[in-house]
Design a protein around this motif. Sequence first.
Motif, mmCIF file in Angstrom:
data_model
loop_
_atom_site.group_PDB
_atom_site.id
_atom_site.type_symbol
_atom_site.label_atom_id
_atom_site.label_comp_id
_atom_site.label_asym_id
_atom_site.label_seq_id
_atom_site.Cartn_x
_atom_site.Cartn_y
_atom_site.Cartn_z
ATOM 1 N N ASP A 35 -23.907 6.852 6.820
ATOM 2 C CA ASP A 35 -22.974 5.724 6.898
ATOM 3 C C ASP A 35 -22.824 5.119 5.510
ATOM 4 O O ASP A 35 -23.724 5.240 4.669
ATOM 5 C CB ASP A 35 -23.511 4.675 7.877
ATOM 6 N N THR A 90 -12.052 3.615 14.624
ATOM 7 C CA THR A 90 -10.590 3.796 14.598
ATOM 8 C C THR A 90 -9.947 2.556 15.225
ATOM 9 O O THR A 90 -9.358 2.632 16.307
ATOM 10 C CB THR A 90 -10.182 5.054 15.400
ATOM 11 N N LYS A 278 -7.677 -1.086 22.786
ATOM 12 C CA LYS A 278 -7.276 -0.297 21.605
ATOM 13 C C LYS A 278 -6.642 1.034 22.023
ATOM 14 O O LYS A 278 -5.594 1.427 21.508
ATOM 15 C CB LYS A 278 -8.529 -0.050 20.756
HETATM 16 N N1 LIG Z 1 -18.194 2.158 21.315
HETATM 17 C C1 LIG Z 1 -18.028 2.994 22.326
HETATM 18 O O1 LIG Z 1 -18.549 2.772 23.411
HETATM 19 C C2 LIG Z 1 -17.201 4.235 22.170
HETATM 20 C C3 LIG Z 1 -17.253 5.212 23.166
HETATM 21 C C4 LIG Z 1 -16.497 6.382 23.018
HETATM 22 C C5 LIG Z 1 -15.721 6.568 21.879
HETATM 23 N N2 LIG Z 1 -15.686 5.591 20.929
HETATM 24 C C6 LIG Z 1 -14.912 5.876 19.695
HETATM 25 O O2 LIG Z 1 -15.846 6.333 18.704
HETATM 26 C C7 LIG Z 1 -15.452 5.884 17.397
HETATM 27 C C8 LIG Z 1 -16.586 5.095 16.769
HETATM 28 O O3 LIG Z 1 -16.795 3.927 17.546
HETATM 29 P P1 LIG Z 1 -18.068 3.002 17.320
HETATM 30 O O4 LIG Z 1 -18.047 1.989 18.393
HETATM 31 O O5 LIG Z 1 -19.259 3.864 17.129
HETATM 32 O O6 LIG Z 1 -17.687 2.312 15.905
HETATM 33 P P2 LIG Z 1 -18.648 1.474 14.964
HETATM 34 O O7 LIG Z 1 -17.779 0.525 14.230
HETATM 35 O O8 LIG Z 1 -19.823 0.960 15.732
HETATM 36 O O9 LIG Z 1 -19.240 2.565 13.938
HETATM 37 C C9 LIG Z 1 -18.468 3.232 12.992
HETATM 38 C C10 LIG Z 1 -19.308 3.421 11.728
HETATM 39 O O10 LIG Z 1 -18.602 4.280 10.838
HETATM 40 C C11 LIG Z 1 -18.899 3.853 9.498
HETATM 41 N N3 LIG Z 1 -17.891 4.411 8.592
HETATM 42 C C12 LIG Z 1 -16.566 4.153 8.538
HETATM 43 N N4 LIG Z 1 -15.981 4.924 7.603
HETATM 44 C C13 LIG Z 1 -16.956 5.689 7.065
HETATM 45 C C14 LIG Z 1 -16.965 6.701 6.064
HETATM 46 N N5 LIG Z 1 -15.834 7.095 5.466
HETATM 47 N N6 LIG Z 1 -18.147 7.256 5.749
HETATM 48 C C15 LIG Z 1 -19.296 6.887 6.370
HETATM 49 N N7 LIG Z 1 -19.337 5.949 7.334
HETATM 50 C C16 LIG Z 1 -18.179 5.365 7.678
HETATM 51 C C17 LIG Z 1 -18.889 2.351 9.580
HETATM 52 O O11 LIG Z 1 -19.592 1.765 8.506
HETATM 53 C C18 LIG Z 1 -19.569 2.119 10.944
HETATM 54 O O12 LIG Z 1 -20.964 1.927 10.807
HETATM 55 C C19 LIG Z 1 -14.165 5.089 17.613
HETATM 56 O O13 LIG Z 1 -13.081 5.951 17.414
HETATM 57 C C20 LIG Z 1 -14.244 4.677 19.068
HETATM 58 O O14 LIG Z 1 -12.965 4.488 19.632
HETATM 59 C C21 LIG Z 1 -16.425 4.448 21.028
#
Ligand SMILES: NC(=O)c1ccc[n+]([C@@H]2O[C@H](COP(=O)([O-])OP(=O)(O)OC[C@H]3O[C@@H](n4cnc5c(N)ncnc54)[C@H](O)[C@@H]3O)[C@@H](O)[C@H]2O)c1
Length: 476
Positions: A35, A90, A278
Motif C-alpha cells: 500500500d 474505486t 457507488k
Molecule cells: N469494502 C468492501 O466490503 C468491498 C467488498 C467487495 C469489493 N469491494 C471493492 O474493492 C475495492 C477496494 O475496496 P476497499 O474497501 O478495500 O478500499 P479501501 O479504501 O479500504 O482500500 C484501498 C487501499 O488501496 C490503497 N491504494 C490506492 N491506490 C494505490 C496504489 N496505486 N498503490 C498502492 N496502494 C494504493 C489505498 O491507500 C487503500 O489503503 C473497491 O473497488 C471496492 O468497491 C469492496
Amino acid sequence: MKITKICCIGAGYVGGPSCAVIAHKCPDVTVTVVDLSQERIDQWNSDNLPIFEPGLEEVVKSCRGKNLFFSTEIDKTIIEAELIIISVNTPTKTYGLGKGRAADLKYIESAARKIAEVSTSSKVVVEKSTVPVKAAESVNNILSANHKHGVRYQVLSNPEFLAEGTAISDLLFPDRVLIGGPQTPEGREAIDALSWVYQHWIPMEKIITMNTWSSELSKLAANAFLAQRISSINAMSAICEATGADVSEVSHAIGTDTRIGARFLQASIGFGGSCFQKDVLNLVYLSECLNLPEVAAYWQQVIEMNEYQKRRFANRIISALFNTVANKKIAIFGFAFKKDTADTRETPSLYICKYLMEEAALVSIYDPKVDHKQIVSDLTDPAVSDKETVDKLVTITTDPYEAAKGAHAIVICTEWDEFKTYNYQRIYDSMLKPAFIFDGRMILDHQSLLELGYHVETVGRRLVRNSVNRLQAMPK
Ligand SMILES: NC(=O)c1ccc[n+]([C@@H]2O[C@H](COP(=O)([O-])OP(=O)(O)OC[C@H]3O[C@@H](n4cnc5c(N)ncnc54)[C@H](O)[C@@H]3O)[C@@H](O)[C@H]2O)c1
Ligand SMILES: O=c1ccn([C@@H]2O[C@H](COP(=O)(O)OP(=O)(O)O[C@H]3O[C@H](CO)[C@@H](O)[C@H](O)[C@H]3O)[C@@H](O)[C@H]2O)c(=O)[nH]1
C-alpha cells in the motif's frame, strides 16, 4: 504457469482480509500486500489491525511473517510476483465528467502504470476492485502500451463478493468465485493459474469462469440486485406504516417463496456502506453512456428510494417529538453502517444525525466500535455540517447509558447485538418523559419496551398500546 508469489496492491477492507485468507489456505504461496500508506501497513504489522472484522486477527496471526507480509515496498513486490491482485479503492468521482456517479479509476490506473513501469517478467494481473465494464480492457491497454521487451500480461477480472462484518466466513465459504478472462490459450492459462490458488480451499464447481466483461458486469449486477431488494422492501415499509400492515410479516410471507428467497428483505433506515450506492450509480452512469436512459432511470430509482427512506425516518422522529427537536437531546445508538464493522462509509446513521442537526437537535452518539475521531471527521465533512455546529450540537460517548441520560429519544441506527441486551428500565428512568425509542433496525423487543412505558416507533409497523398495554398494529 506456477504461482509462488502473489502481490496485492491495496491493503484495505478487501486486500487485507482476502489476501490473509489466501495466505492462510495456501502455505505454498507467499502473499505480500502493499500500500502507499505507511500508516496502514504499520497497522497491519501491529497488534492493532486497521480494520475490525470478526475472525480476521486469528487468520492474520496464523500466517503473518511466514507467508503473509504487509509492505510499502511496492516496486520490489511487483517485480518478484507472478500474480498481481489490484485491490485499490474505486470511489464515486467527485469532479469532472461523471461527477457523483462514475467510478473514479485513477487509483486503478496508477496501479496499472506502476506494474508496467517496474515489471521485468510476464504477469497475471487480477482486477479485484469493483470497476465498470471494460475497465480490464483499459488496464490491458495501459500495460501493453508500456510493456518492456518480452514482458507479457494477462488481465483477469475476479470481483470480490465479501460483505463487511462477515468477510472471513464469506472468504472461507463463498457462494462462488468468479473469474473472467480472455478466451485465448494464454487467457485460459492465466484463468487456470488463479483458479489453482482458489482450489486450495474452494470446490471446483464453485469457481465460475466467463469472459471478462460478463464478470465485470456480474459484480455490478449482484450489488444492484441486492440494493434493489432493500429499496423494494423499504418501499413496502412506507405502505405498511400508512396502512397498518407489518413489514416483517410481509417479508416473511414473500421470503418463504423459494423463487424470492428470505435474505436481504430486512426493512431498515436505508442501506449504507461503501459499495451499494457507488456501484448502483456506476451502473446508472454506464447505462447513460451506452445511451440506455430507461435502464439508467430504473436503477437510479433504487438510490432515490434509499434517500427517501433515510429522510422519511428522520422526519418521523421530528414529527413524533411534537414537530420540533431543537435543543432536545437525542441518543443515537450506532454509527457504523452495519453491525460487526467500524466502517462508516455512507452510513445511514450519519444522514439521520445530519437531518436532526439541521433541526438543531443535540445528538449524543454511541457506537461500540467506531472511533471518536472518525465520527467527528464524518460529521464535519462539508456536505454534512461544520466544526462550529458539531461542537455545539454533538457529544460522543463511550457509554450508552450516558448517551441516553436526560434524552427525549433513542434512535437505533445500527443493528449491534449489544443494543438488545441493555437494561431499558434503567435507561427509561434516566430519560425525559415521554421517552421515545425509534428502532430503525427492528431489533428490540417492542412489546416489553411498551410495557416499560416507552413510546416506540419502528420501520414498517405502527405500534400503539391498547387498553391492556398489548402491542398491536395501528388501525387505519
Ligand atoms: N469494502 C468492501 O466490503 C468491498 C467488498 C467487495 C469489493 N469491494 C471493492 O474493492 C475495492 C477496494 O475496496 P476497499 O474497501 O478495500 O478500499 P479501501 O479504501 O479500504 O482500500 C484501498 C487501499 O488501496 C490503497 N491504494 C490506492 N491506490 C494505490 C496504489 N496505486 N498503490 C498502492 N496502494 C494504493 C489505498 O491507500 C487503500 O489503503 C473497491 O473497488 C471496492 O468497491 C469492496
Ligand atoms: O436486508 C437487508 C440487508 C442489508 N441492509 C443494509 O445494507 C447495507 C449493506 O449491507 P451488506 O450488503 O451486508 O454489507 P456490504 O459490506 O456493503 O456488502 C455488500 O457490498 C459488498 C461490496 O461490493 C459486496 O461484496 C457484498 O456482496 C454486498 O453484500 C447495510 O447498511 C445493511 O444494514 C438492509 O438494510 N437490509
